[in-house]
Design an enzyme around this catalytic site. Structure first.
Site, PDB file in Angstrom:
ATOM      1  N   ASN A 140      58.461  34.228  75.686  1.00  0.00           N
ATOM      2  CA  ASN A 140      59.836  33.905  74.789  1.00  0.00           C
ATOM      3  C   ASN A 140      60.777  33.809  75.418  1.00  0.00           C
ATOM      4  OD1 ASN A 140      60.940  32.948  72.396  1.00  0.00           O
ATOM      5  ND2 ASN A 140      60.441  34.984  71.258  1.00  0.00           N
ATOM      6  N   HIS A 192      54.345  41.462  58.712  1.00  0.00           N
ATOM      7  CA  HIS A 192      55.471  41.928  58.719  1.00  0.00           C
ATOM      8  C   HIS A 192      56.439  41.571  57.525  1.00  0.00           C
ATOM      9  CE1 HIS A 192      56.578  41.261  63.449  1.00  0.00           C
ATOM     10  NE2 HIS A 192      55.637  41.847  63.202  1.00  0.00           N
ATOM     11  N   ARG A 199      54.018  46.002  58.403  1.00  0.00           N
ATOM     12  CA  ARG A 199      55.139  46.853  59.279  1.00  0.00           C
ATOM     13  C   ARG A 199      56.506  46.423  58.410  1.00  0.00           C
ATOM     14  NH1 ARG A 199      58.003  44.101  64.367  1.00  0.00           N
ATOM     15  NH2 ARG A 199      59.534  43.007  62.538  1.00  0.00           N
ATOM     16  N   TYR A 227      67.726  43.347  63.998  1.00  0.00           N
ATOM     17  CA  TYR A 227      66.341  42.899  64.526  1.00  0.00           C
ATOM     18  C   TYR A 227      65.418  42.911  63.590  1.00  0.00           C
ATOM     19  CZ  TYR A 227      61.633  43.262  65.928  1.00  0.00           C
ATOM     20  OH  TYR A 227      60.232  43.172  65.745  1.00  0.00           O
ATOM     21  N   ASP A 236      58.686  49.414  63.830  1.00  0.00           N
ATOM     22  CA  ASP A 236      58.983  48.939  65.203  1.00  0.00           C
ATOM     23  C   ASP A 236      60.407  49.375  65.620  1.00  0.00           C
ATOM     24  OD1 ASP A 236      58.431  45.615  66.989  1.00  0.00           O
ATOM     25  OD2 ASP A 236      59.293  47.698  68.000  1.00  0.00           O
ATOM     26  N   HIS A 276      61.616  48.899  68.517  1.00  0.00           N
ATOM     27  CA  HIS A 276      62.125  47.991  69.249  1.00  0.00           C
ATOM     28  C   HIS A 276      62.971  48.495  70.458  1.00  0.00           C
ATOM     29  CE1 HIS A 276      62.819  43.802  70.173  1.00  0.00           C
ATOM     30  NE2 HIS A 276      61.611  43.489  69.465  1.00  0.00           N
ATOM     31  N   GLU A 292      56.450  52.007  66.624  1.00  0.00           N
ATOM     32  CA  GLU A 292      56.421  51.304  67.884  1.00  0.00           C
ATOM     33  C   GLU A 292      57.347  51.142  68.839  1.00  0.00           C
ATOM     34  OE1 GLU A 292      55.278  47.441  66.686  1.00  0.00           O
ATOM     35  OE2 GLU A 292      56.051  46.475  68.363  1.00  0.00           O
ATOM     36  N   GLU A 308      53.958  45.903  74.313  1.00  0.00           N
ATOM     37  CA  GLU A 308      53.746  44.520  74.339  1.00  0.00           C
ATOM     38  C   GLU A 308      54.817  43.868  75.255  1.00  0.00           C
ATOM     39  OE1 GLU A 308      56.123  44.279  70.367  1.00  0.00           O
ATOM     40  OE2 GLU A 308      57.535  43.163  71.330  1.00  0.00           O
ATOM     41  N   ARG A 361      49.855  48.180  72.965  1.00  0.00           N
ATOM     42  CA  ARG A 361      50.237  46.895  72.463  1.00  0.00           C
ATOM     43  C   ARG A 361      49.860  45.814  73.393  1.00  0.00           C
ATOM     44  NH1 ARG A 361      51.755  45.036  68.048  1.00  0.00           N
ATOM     45  NH2 ARG A 361      53.815  44.398  68.464  1.00  0.00           N
ATOM     46  N   HIS A 390      49.875  43.104  70.551  1.00  0.00           N
ATOM     47  CA  HIS A 390      51.205  42.235  69.997  1.00  0.00           C
ATOM     48  C   HIS A 390      50.617  40.908  69.538  1.00  0.00           C
ATOM     49  CE1 HIS A 390      55.225  40.175  71.502  1.00  0.00           C
ATOM     50  NE2 HIS A 390      55.274  40.716  70.164  1.00  0.00           N
ATOM     51  N   ASP A 403      55.795  34.452  68.754  1.00  0.00           N
ATOM     52  CA  ASP A 403      56.122  33.568  70.077  1.00  0.00           C
ATOM     53  C   ASP A 403      54.724  34.100  71.051  1.00  0.00           C
ATOM     54  OD1 ASP A 403      57.850  36.036  69.350  1.00  0.00           O
ATOM     55  OD2 ASP A 403      57.127  36.506  71.434  1.00  0.00           O
ATOM     56  N   GLU A 442      48.509  42.841  65.375  1.00  0.00           N
ATOM     57  CA  GLU A 442      49.638  42.177  64.493  1.00  0.00           C
ATOM     58  C   GLU A 442      49.127  40.804  64.406  1.00  0.00           C
ATOM     59  OE1 GLU A 442      53.006  42.509  67.126  1.00  0.00           O
ATOM     60  OE2 GLU A 442      54.451  41.927  65.619  1.00  0.00           O
ATOM     61  N   TRP A 473      67.798  45.366  73.317  1.00  0.00           N
ATOM     62  CA  TRP A 473      67.699  44.483  71.774  1.00  0.00           C
ATOM     63  C   TRP A 473      66.386  44.722  71.493  1.00  0.00           C
ATOM     64  CZ3 TRP A 473      63.995  40.735  70.842  1.00  0.00           C
ATOM     65  CH2 TRP A 473      64.197  40.091  69.529  1.00  0.00           C
TER      66      TRP A 473
HETATM   67  C1  CS2 Z   1      58.373  42.364  68.265  1.00  0.00           C
HETATM   68  C2  CS2 Z   1      58.131  40.927  68.561  1.00  0.00           C
HETATM   69  O1  CS2 Z   1      56.315  41.910  66.806  1.00  0.00           O
HETATM   70  C3  CS2 Z   1      57.092  42.691  67.638  1.00  0.00           C
HETATM   71  O2  CS2 Z   1      56.464  43.707  67.609  1.00  0.00           O
HETATM   72  O3  CS2 Z   1      58.643  43.319  68.922  1.00  0.00           O
HETATM   73  O4  CS2 Z   1      58.597  40.194  67.634  1.00  0.00           O
HETATM   74  C4  CS2 Z   1      59.409  40.868  69.537  1.00  0.00           C
HETATM   75  O5  CS2 Z   1      60.532  40.827  69.218  1.00  0.00           O
HETATM   76  C5  CS2 Z   1      59.090  39.277  70.136  1.00  0.00           C
HETATM   77  O6  CS2 Z   1      57.769  39.110  70.408  1.00  0.00           O
HETATM   78  C6  CS2 Z   1      59.995  38.953  71.369  1.00  0.00           C
HETATM   79  O7  CS2 Z   1      59.818  37.706  71.687  1.00  0.00           O
HETATM   80 MG    MG Z   2      57.362  45.137  68.832  1.00  0.00          MG
END
Ligand code: CS2
Ligand code: MG
Length: 418
Positions: free
Chosen positions: A53, A138, A163, A175, A226, A228, A252, A278, A299, A328, A332, A355, A418
């Site tokens: 991505n 999600h 999630r 996010y 998450d 993140h 996560e 991930e 992940r 993961h 994307d 996921e 991020w």
């Molecule tokens: C996220 C992802 O799904 C997840 O756990 O961490 O959506 C992540 O933000 C994206 O794959 C980034 O491209």
């Molecule tokens: Mg994630």
């Protein structure tokens, strides 16, 4: 071979397996995907996902310019040897671009060999260990109430795990929170969107979110969150401890994991299960995390970590240390990765969860597949290979569209994760 020596005379099945073409397909049905298509002399086609991505063209070029010329004439059945050739032969080992390119070749070859054997890919790994892979969706919202409503909708759809992420009051954008009716897609602009972040504001609302979710939905639904990569280890320890009463399935990416020992701090303070990986692309990114049992789920998935050949090693290593898989599965990662992952999930003994963010209808149309959802689980199909194909005519209607992931800055303007 690429060094100009006459090709050794290959006979019989090896001749059938000889790679005669390899093409990189870049398409953007709602978001960018990079797919590698390999074809053998006997006309068997294998597909691998190479989507990274925000850096799609880097992998497309790596494949087109440095990998494809080395594939022509080789035996598609020599999966391990080709993996070693592409890994050791790169000299500049590891990294998300290299390992995504290797993954695309690897998955395409596993797809071909399974098709040659007329077997679903899971059978090539050792057969089914389970019927269907437990998945999580999600749920997100602009506040706790909206997020809880979204969790309810997933429960009504039959999900057993969800999630939950909600907006952070005082921050313009958070996010994981979709804007409007469109599904959440982080890479939304040509240049990175600069977003504001405040961990202290975030740490206040997340425990309240999960307290409310348990009140609204009880204890049976598995809940995940998450972080993140945004907390320091001690902030992550604080959140992990604050979440203990709500018994999450996992927290996560609680803290960036370049320093794997950071997780020792979190582990020391909490029993909330931890998931990470991930953004990893090799076993070396998580060796300490796994061998010291600092995490509960890994992940790292097939498309970004060298494909089935490498992730199988990683999963086996994790299994030795009672760490389970939790691939993961964001939008994307293309349906090709989801298809291959579900065959892997069906086989791997130490499976945890998969996921599953819904792909758009445009994406589903470009990538027909035979996996399906039922009673909280995703089931891979029984067709030979990984069960995913590509409609190249339709793919050609969606040209690449430059997109990059956002960045985050702290209130004082300094860069953050991020
Ligand atoms: C996220 C992802 O799904 C997840 O756990 O961490 O959506 C992540 O933000 C994206 O794959 C980034 O491209
Ligand atoms: Mg994630």
């Amino acid at each position: 071979m690429s060094d100009g020596t006459p090709q050794m005379q290959v006979e019989g099945s090896a001749r059938d397996r000889q790679i005669v073409s390899a093409r990189v397909i870049v398409t953007c049905p709602g978001r960018n995907f990079v797919t590698l298509r390999i074809e053998t002399r006997s006309g068997i086609v294998g597909l691998g996902d190479a989507t990274l991505n925000g850096r799609e063209l880097a992998v497309a070029s790596y494949l087109q310019d440095h990998v494809v010329p080395n594939l022509i004439g080789r035996d598609a059945g020599r999966i391990e040897d080709l993996w070693q050739f592409l890994y050791r032969g790169a000299y500049w080992r590891r990294g998300p671009v290299t390992m995504s390119a290797i993954a695309a070749v690897d998955v395409a070859l596993w797809d071909i060999v399974a098709k040659l054997a007329k077997l679903p890919l899971y059978q090539m790994l050792g057969g089914r260990s389970r019927e269907g892979a437990l998945v999580y969706g999600h749920a997100n919202g602009r506040d706790i109430a909206e997020t809880s409503d979204e969790v309810r909708r997933y429960i009504e759809k039959g999900f057993l795990a969800v999630r939950a992420q909600c907006a952070v009051p005082g921050l313009p954008k958070t996010y994981g929170i979709a804007v409007g009716a469109k599904a959440y897609e982080p890479a939304e602009s040509e240049l990175p969107l600069e977003t504001a972040w405040s961990t202290s504001k975030y740490l206040q609302i997340v425990p309240k979110l999960f307290e409310q979710l348990r009140v609204d939905h009880g204890n049976d639904i598995e809940l995940l969150h998450d972080g993140h990569h945004r907390m320091t280890p001690i902030e992550a320890a604080r959140l992990a401890r604050d979440l203990e009463p709500y018994r999450l399935f996992w927290l996560e990416d609680a803290t960036p994991a370049e320093n794997q020992r950071s997780f020792e701090i979190i582990r020391r303070h909490s029993v909330t299960p931890l998931a990470v990986g991930e953004v990893f692309n090799s076993i070396w990114d998580c060796k300490h995390l796994i061998s010291e049992q600092l995490i509960d789920y890994i992940r790292t998935t097939i498309v970004h970590a060298g494909g089935i050949t490498h992730v199988r090693r990683l999963a086996d290593f994790a299994g030795l240390h009672q760490v389970r898989t939790g691939f993961h599965g964001a939008t994307d990662l293309s349906p090709v990765t989801m298809g291959a992952a579900l065959h892997f999930d069906s086989w791997v003994p130490n499976f945890g969860i998969q996921e599953w963010m819904f792909h758009s209808q445009e994406t589903e149309d470009v990538f027909p597949h035979d996996y399906f959802f039922r009673d909280g689980r995703l089931f891979c199909g029984e067709s030979p290979g990984h069960g995913v194909s590509i409609d190249e005519k339709l793919a050609a209607r969606y040209p690449y569209s430059p997109r990059q992931l956002p960045v985050a800055r702290l209130p004082d303007g300094s860069m953050w994760d991020w």
